[in-house]
Design a protein around this motif. Structure first.
Motif, PDB file in Angstrom:
ATOM      1  N   LYS C   3       0.986  -1.422   0.128  1.00 29.68           N
ATOM      2  CA  LYS C   3       0.015   0.034  -0.300  1.00 29.68           C
ATOM      3  C   LYS C   3       0.821   1.190   0.083  1.00 29.68           C
ATOM      4  O   LYS C   3       1.822   1.370   0.815  1.00 29.68           O
ATOM      5  CB  LYS C   3      -0.994   0.129   1.163  1.00 29.68           C
ATOM      6  CG  LYS C   3      -1.907  -0.985   1.081  1.00 29.68           C
ATOM      7  CD  LYS C   3      -3.015  -0.915   2.117  1.00 29.68           C
ATOM      8  CE  LYS C   3      -4.194  -1.976   2.084  1.00 29.68           C
ATOM      9  NZ  LYS C   3      -4.831  -2.155   3.438  1.00 29.68           N
ATOM     10  N   ALA C   5       1.384   5.700  -0.976  1.00 28.02           N
ATOM     11  CA  ALA C   5       0.849   6.929  -1.419  1.00 28.02           C
ATOM     12  C   ALA C   5       1.576   7.881  -2.233  1.00 28.02           C
ATOM     13  O   ALA C   5       2.815   7.712  -2.473  1.00 28.02           O
ATOM     14  CB  ALA C   5       0.544   7.680   0.020  1.00 28.02           C
ATOM     15  N   VAL C  28      -2.016   2.047  -4.948  1.00 28.88           N
ATOM     16  CA  VAL C  28      -1.910   3.417  -4.516  1.00 28.88           C
ATOM     17  C   VAL C  28      -3.167   3.753  -3.562  1.00 28.88           C
ATOM     18  O   VAL C  28      -4.535   3.733  -4.380  1.00 28.88           O
ATOM     19  CB  VAL C  28      -2.147   4.618  -5.601  1.00 28.88           C
ATOM     20  CG1 VAL C  28      -1.924   5.893  -5.016  1.00 28.88           C
ATOM     21  CG2 VAL C  28      -1.013   4.211  -6.443  1.00 28.88           C
ATOM     22  N   ALA C  30      -3.617   6.473  -1.274  1.00 24.65           N
ATOM     23  CA  ALA C  30      -4.134   7.986  -1.182  1.00 24.65           C
ATOM     24  C   ALA C  30      -2.879   8.723  -1.985  1.00 24.65           C
ATOM     25  O   ALA C  30      -2.057   8.457  -2.453  1.00 24.65           O
ATOM     26  CB  ALA C  30      -3.534   7.958   0.424  1.00 24.65           C
ATOM     27  N   VAL C  31      -3.780   9.787  -2.180  1.00 23.98           N
ATOM     28  CA  VAL C  31      -3.009  11.104  -2.707  1.00 23.98           C
ATOM     29  C   VAL C  31      -3.113  12.006  -2.106  1.00 23.98           C
ATOM     30  O   VAL C  31      -4.173  12.719  -1.682  1.00 23.98           O
ATOM     31  CB  VAL C  31      -3.611  11.064  -4.232  1.00 23.98           C
ATOM     32  CG1 VAL C  31      -3.203  12.325  -5.101  1.00 23.98           C
ATOM     33  CG2 VAL C  31      -3.627   9.877  -5.343  1.00 23.98           C
ATOM     34  N   ALA C  43      -7.256  11.045  -7.395  1.00 21.00           N
ATOM     35  CA  ALA C  43      -7.714  10.067  -6.441  1.00 21.00           C
ATOM     36  C   ALA C  43      -8.842   9.385  -6.866  1.00 21.00           C
ATOM     37  O   ALA C  43      -8.830   7.859  -6.989  1.00 21.00           O
ATOM     38  CB  ALA C  43      -7.775  10.550  -5.058  1.00 21.00           C
ATOM     39  N   ALA C  48      -8.192   5.730  -5.345  1.00 24.78           N
ATOM     40  CA  ALA C  48      -7.643   6.140  -4.086  1.00 24.78           C
ATOM     41  C   ALA C  48      -8.168   7.177  -3.380  1.00 24.78           C
ATOM     42  O   ALA C  48      -9.398   7.712  -3.924  1.00 24.78           O
ATOM     43  CB  ALA C  48      -6.224   6.624  -4.421  1.00 24.78           C
ATOM     44  N   ARG C  51      -5.950  12.549   0.537  1.00 21.42           N
ATOM     45  CA  ARG C  51      -5.904  12.655   2.199  1.00 21.42           C
ATOM     46  C   ARG C  51      -4.626  13.822   2.100  1.00 21.42           C
ATOM     47  O   ARG C  51      -3.975  14.213   1.568  1.00 21.42           O
ATOM     48  CB  ARG C  51      -5.378  11.515   2.886  1.00 21.42           C
ATOM     49  CG  ARG C  51      -6.488  10.399   2.787  1.00 21.42           C
ATOM     50  CD  ARG C  51      -5.947   9.112   3.058  1.00 21.42           C
ATOM     51  NE  ARG C  51      -5.549   9.098   4.574  1.00 21.42           N
ATOM     52  CZ  ARG C  51      -5.319   8.046   4.913  1.00 21.42           C
ATOM     53  NH1 ARG C  51      -5.198   6.959   4.186  1.00 21.42           N
ATOM     54  NH2 ARG C  51      -4.916   7.826   6.494  1.00 21.42           N
ATOM     55  N   ILE C  56      -1.591  10.729   5.722  1.00 21.13           N
ATOM     56  CA  ILE C  56      -0.918   9.855   5.143  1.00 21.13           C
ATOM     57  C   ILE C  56       0.291   9.190   6.065  1.00 21.13           C
ATOM     58  O   ILE C  56       0.478   7.842   6.056  1.00 21.13           O
ATOM     59  CB  ILE C  56      -0.528  10.077   3.692  1.00 21.13           C
ATOM     60  CG1 ILE C  56      -1.663  10.253   2.865  1.00 21.13           C
ATOM     61  CG2 ILE C  56       0.585   9.346   2.915  1.00 21.13           C
ATOM     62  CD1 ILE C  56      -1.322  10.888   1.545  1.00 21.13           C
ATOM     63  N   ILE C  62       0.281   2.628   5.256  1.00 16.81           N
ATOM     64  CA  ILE C  62       1.007   2.704   4.104  1.00 16.81           C
ATOM     65  C   ILE C  62       2.453   2.328   4.189  1.00 16.81           C
ATOM     66  O   ILE C  62       3.039   3.139   5.220  1.00 16.81           O
ATOM     67  CB  ILE C  62       0.679   4.431   3.796  1.00 16.81           C
ATOM     68  CG1 ILE C  62      -1.061   4.391   3.390  1.00 16.81           C
ATOM     69  CG2 ILE C  62       1.408   4.792   2.677  1.00 16.81           C
ATOM     70  CD1 ILE C  62      -1.397   5.742   3.160  1.00 16.81           C
ATOM     71  N   VAL C  65       5.830   6.117   0.156  1.00 12.69           N
ATOM     72  CA  VAL C  65       5.437   7.172  -0.282  1.00 12.69           C
ATOM     73  C   VAL C  65       6.404   7.456  -1.652  1.00 12.69           C
ATOM     74  O   VAL C  65       7.418   7.363  -1.404  1.00 12.69           O
ATOM     75  CB  VAL C  65       5.270   8.543   0.413  1.00 12.69           C
ATOM     76  CG1 VAL C  65       4.124   8.149   1.495  1.00 12.69           C
ATOM     77  CG2 VAL C  65       6.498   8.640   1.144  1.00 12.69           C
TER      78      VAL C  65
END
Lengths: 334, 334, 334, 334
Positions: C3, C5, C28, C30-31, C43, C48, C51, C56, C62, C65
Motif C-alpha cells: 500500500k 501513497a 495507491v 492515497a493521494v 484519487a 484512491a 488525504r 498519510i 501505508i 510514499v
C-alpha cells in the motif's frame, strides 16, 4: 463504454485480452472457450464472466465480440455473431477454405453487421507511417513492393500440419499488406518455395521458405519473402520503389546500444517475439475497431479484404504445386 | 602546368608526392630532403630531380613548393621560400613556438607570396559537405560544436617527446576545424587531460586523452575530445547544434556489410588509417592550392589561420597546466 | 501488494500515477496535493483517497510514499516520511540547496528507512543495456565519457527563475548518469555556458547551453553537453571510450521509416517528448523501487547518490561563475 | 610488366583505360577502335599506339587484350584473340545469343588461353567482403538470396532496342552475382516484368521493372529485383538469409553528413553513377586479371561463368514471355 465479449482464451485470446482491458472505451463482460477452465481463469483475472458462446450471442447487452478461437471455427462464429447482430473483430485468417470464406462473406454482408479482420500489422506504427507517406504521394506512383517477413523460429510440426500451409497461415499477413498498400488484390500470383529449415515441415507437405511474386493489372509488382526461421529475431521489413523514390520501414531493434571494437561495430538485433514488436499494434487495432463500431465508420480492415488475402494464399498454394502463375479471378474475391 | 618542388621525402612527403603526381595541373620537378638518398629514391620514382633546398629556391622556373619537412624547419623554410617568391603549401603545424610562428607570419606577409597551411581535413568530402550545409544556414545559427578525434594507436614515445604535445601535434587539426566552422578563433580555451593510454606518455610530460572547451565572444561553445588510442580505428566525427537543428558528419566505415545473428548485428569499423580516410582530402587540398596559385584567389587555408590554430594549442597547453581557462588575445594571433 | 501513497498530483505526479497503477505489486491508496481538487481528481480516477500529508504519514498501513511535489518541499517530506517509517521514492533533485540536502541525508540515514531518488534515466532500457555492457568489461576500462542531453524546447522563463539553474534542474540527470557509469563522483568540475537560446533565460541569471567537464582522481574524463532547445526532439545520447573500444546509446526515433528521393534519405526524428522516451523507464523505476522495498535489497538509486549529483551541480554552478574548475570535496558528499 | 592492348575506345573502354594505366603491373601499348580517331585520341593520352585489331593480335609482344568493344563483336574477338594466344578480359555479356556464346566457349577452351569476363561487381569491396563472410560460413548454409539492382535512370530508348533486353543487358550482372554467391547456376528461373518507367521501353519490346526468382536443385532460392529508374541514385544491395543469420551489403552513400531538423533526419543518397560506385571495382578487376595471367592461376571469372549468366538471362527472357518457369538445362551451360 461498449460491452464486449472475447471468444477464445488461448494464446492469441490472452494477447487480445491485454489490449481489450487497456482501454476504458470498452469493457469485456464475458469470455468463452471450449476449455471452460481457461475461460474461467481469464474471466476471473479481468473481471468478466465465463459464459457459453450461445449465451453471449443471445445477450443483447453485448454489442461486439472478438473471435480468437481456432481457425476452423471462424466462419461459423462470424456467421452466427453477425446473425445475432454483433459487431465482429475476427482473427486472421477468415478460414482455410476459400469457398467457406466466400459463403461467410455473403452471409455476414447480408446482415449488415460490421466485421473486421485482425490484420494487426496494418496498425504497427512503422507500417502505418509508411502507408501514410505512400498514400501522401511522397514517392510518386508505386512500382515495386518488397515485403520481408521472417519468423524467429518455426512452430511445432503438429501445428504446421493443421495450419493450412505457409501461405494461409503466415504469408497471409503479407498478402493483406500488399493488397492494402497497392489498393486491392493483384491479377496474378507466382510462388516458389522449399523446405530448407526443417525436413519435417517438408514431410508434412509444407514449405518453410518461400518467394511469391504478385503482379497487378497495370504492371505493378510485389515480391514477398517468407522464412519460418531467421534465428536472429522477428524480421519484418517493407520497401516500396515508386516513380519518385524509395520508402522503407526497417526492423525495430532491442535497444540503441552500439559497441565498436577491433571486432567490428555490434548493434542490437531486431526484437525477437511478435508480441514485443506488435503489442502496440494490437492495442491500436482494438481502438480502431471500437471507433468504427461507435461512429459507424467503415471497418479499417473489412471481411472482404480478409477474403482477398485468403484468395492470394489460395493462388500461391496452387502456383507452388503447379509451377505456373495463377490468376486471381473475380469469383475468388466474392 | 605549374612546376613545383617537394621539400621533404619522409612519410608525409610520400603522401603528398602521391597527390602531387595524380594531377596534370602541376609537375614535381625537384625533391629535397636532408636524407639525400630518400630524396633521390623518391625523385627517381616520380620523374623529378633530387636537389638541395638552396638550389630549388634559386630556380625561378619553380613557382611553388610544398613543405613536408620536420616541424622545426617549417618557419625557416616558409620564410626563405616566400622571400624567394615561391607560393608555399606547408604541412601543419606552422611551428611549435607561437612566437616564431608569429615572426614567420610577419615575414611571409611582407613578401606578398601566398602561403597555405595543410589542414587536410577541411578537404575531406564529408567535412566539406558539413561546412557547406552549415554555411548555407541549414541549421540556423551555430551554438554548440563537438569534435571527436581519436587516433587508432599512439605514436612511438620518442615521437611524443618532440611533438610539442597533444595540443600542438594532434588537436591542432581540431582547433583549425573549430575556427574554420565558427568563423574565427575563440575568446577563451579550457583544457583537461590525462595520460590514460600509456604511462610513458605521461612520463614524457604529455597527455594522451583530453577534453578542450572553446568559448567565443558571443557565447558559442565548442568541445573537442582527443584520444591517442581508440583501438577500433580512426574516429573522426563532427557535430554542430544550431538554432534550427543538428548537423553531423560520422565516420567512414571499412565497408557496408552487416551480419545479423543471435549475437547481434555486426557492421564494419571506421577506416583504420589516416591515409585511407584522408587520401582523397590530400588530393583535393593540392588541387585547391594549385587553383588558388594559378587564379590568384585567396589561399583556402591561410598562414594566419595556421597561426590561430597554434595560438589555440598554446592556450590549451597553458590551461592544462594552470587549471583555469586561458584567453586568446590579439597578440597571439598576429 | 504494497500500500503506497502519492504525494503530488501535478504534472510529474500524473506521470508516476500511471506507472504506479500499471503494476499489481502495489496499490495507491492515497493521494495528497496542496491543491486539494487536483488530489481528489487524481484519487477518484485511480480508486484512491485524497488525504493530507499528515494523515498519510500517520497511517501505518501505508508502507511507502512517492514524493512528486515541488522541489522546495522534497527535503522536508523525505525527513518526515522517513521519520514516520516509510520507504521513500523522491523525484530529483533532492533539494536546490546542497546544505539542506546534506541535512536531509543525515536525518534520513539516521532512521534507517530506505530512500530512493528518481533518476529515471538509469532505467531507460537503452542506458541500462549500455551500463550492463560497460560493467561487463566489454570495452575495457572507461576513459572518456560523453553525455549529450538536449531538451526539445525551453521551459517557461518563470520556471527557469525558480529552477535552481540549468545545472541543478536539468544537468543533474547527467551528473547522476556520469557518477553512476564511472562509479562515484568526480574530483573536479569545470563549467562553461551561455544564453544562446533565449535572452530572457540569460536575463533570469541562467544559461541555456552549457558544456561541463568532469575529471576523476585517476584521470578519467567526462564531458556533458546540455541545451534547452534542440528543436528537432529530445536528444539523449551517451558514449564511453574505453581501453578496448567505444560503447554508445543513441536516440530512440519516432519510427523506422526512411524515404530516399533526389533530396536525400529522410528518416524519423528522435522522440520529441520526455514521456514518450522515458515512460518505460518510469515503470521500471517504480518496479525496481518496489522490489527493493519488499526484498530489503539496497535502493537502486540512493539518497546519497542524489546528494552527489547535487554536489556536482553546485560545483558546476560555482565554476561557471568563477571561471576555474571546482573540486568536489568530501564535505560536499555527506 | 605485361604488355597489353585495349580493344574499344568508347565509354566503357575509357573506364578500363583508367584502371589499366593506374597500375605498374601492365603497360597498355596499343589501342584499337572502329573509330580510328577515338583510338588515336585515347592512345595519345596514355602513351600507347593506335593500331588495328589484326595488327595487335599478330603482335607476339602483346600478351593480353581487354575487349571493350560493342557486344556484337565480343564472340568474334574472344575467338580470334585466344586463337592468337592472348589472355583475354572481355566485358559482359559474352554475347546476346546463347548459341553463339556456347560456340565461343568451345573455341576458346580449345585454345587453352585464359579468358575472363568482366563482371566488375564481384570486385566491389563491399560485395567481396560479403562473399568472403558467406564463404567463411558466418551465417551457415545459404537459403534465400535477394539482390536489389536499380539504375538511377534508363538509357536512351535507342540503346534499349539493341541491348538484348533487360535480362541480357542489366540483370546479367545479378545473375552472375547469384551464381557466384550460390556456387553455380540455378535449376529453374521465373520472371515477371513490366514497363512502368517509360512506355517507349515497352513499345521497344522490353520491360524496365522486373522480378526474377531463381531456384536451385536443393531448394535454395534467390530473388532479383531490377528497375531502370530509381531516381535517387544507383541502388545496389545484396542480402543472404542463411541457417545462422543474415548477411547484407547496403549502398555506398555520397557522404556521411546527417541533418536533423523538425522535418526529420536527412542523410546522403546512394552514389549516383556506376563509376563512382564501381571505379575501385574496375581497378581490382584488372589487378585480379593480371595476377591470374602472370601466375597461371584460374581466372577469377571464367568464360564458362559468363555463359552461365547468359543462360540465366535467356531463361528469364523465355519465362517472361511464356509465363511459366524455365529450366536451365545442361546444354545451355556448355
Amino acid at each position: 463504454m461498449l460491452k464486449v465479449a472475447l471468444l477464445g482464451a488461448g494464446r492469441i485470446g490472452l494477447v487480445h485480452a491485454k489490449s481489450m482491458t487497456a482501454t476504458t472505451a470498452s469493457r469485456v463482460v464475458a469470455v468463452a472457450d471450449v476449455n471452460m477452465q481457461a475461460a474461467r481463469d481469464l474471466a476471473d483475472r479481468i473481471g468478466a464472466q465465463a459464459r457459453s458462446v450461445e449465451d453471449i450471442l443471445a445477450d443483447t447487452d453485448i454489442e461486439a465480440v472478438l473471435i480468437a478461437t481456432s481457425t476452423d471455427t471462424h466462419s461459423d462464429l462470424i456467421t452466427r455473431a453477425t446473425a445475432a447482430g454483433k459487431a465482429v473483430l475476427c482473427e486472421k485468417p477468415v478460414d482455410l477454405s476459400l469457398e467457406r470464406a466466400l459463403a461467410t462473406l455473403a452471409a455476414a454482408e447480408a446482415t449488415g453487421c460490421p466485421v473486421m479482420i485482425g490484420f494487426n500489422r496494418r496498425f504497427d506504427p512503422n507500417f502505418a507511417a509508411l502507408k501514410a507517406a505512400f498514400d501522401d504521394g511522397q514517392i510518386g506512383a508505386g512500382e515495386l513492393l518488397s515485403i520481408t517477413s521472417f519468423d524467429p523460429a518455426p512452430p511445432p510440426v503438429d501445428y504446421i500440419a493443421s495450419s493450412g500451409g505457409l501461405f494461409r497461415d503466415m504469408m497471409i499477413h503479407d498478402f493483406d499488406m500488399a493488397c492494402w498498400l497497392f489498393g486491392g488484390p493483384p491479377a496474378r500470383i507466382t510462388a516458389q518455395g522449399a523446405s530448407l529449415v526443417d525436413p519435417a515441415i517438408g514431410a508434412a507437405g509444407d514449405v518453410d521458405t518461400a518467394v511469391v511474386t504478385m503482379v497487378w493489372d497495370d504492371g505493378r509488382l510485389a515480391v514477398v519473402k517468407n522464412s519460418r526461421r531467421a534465428g536472429y529475431g522477428y524480421d519484418q521489413r517493407i520497401e516500396i520503389l515508386g516513380s519518385g523514390g524509395l520508402l522503407s520501414a526497417s526492423n525495430v531493434l532491442e535497444n540503441t546500444v552500439q559497441k565498436i571494437t577491433t571486432a567490428g561495430a555490434v548493434s542490437a538485433k531486431p526484437l525477437h517475439f511478435f508480441l514485443e514488436r506488435y503489442m502496440r499494434a494490437y492495442e491500436d487495432e482494438w481502438a480502431a475497431f471500437l471507433t468504427a463500431v461507435t461512429t459507424g465508420a467503415p471497418m479499417p480492415v473489412t471481411l472482404r479484404e480478409g477474403v482477398a488475402a485468403l484468395a492470394c494464399a489460395e493462388a500461391a498454394t496452387r502456383s507452388l504445386h503447379g509451377g505456373a502463375s495463377v490468376a486471381i479471378t473475380p469469383d475468388m474475391l466474392g
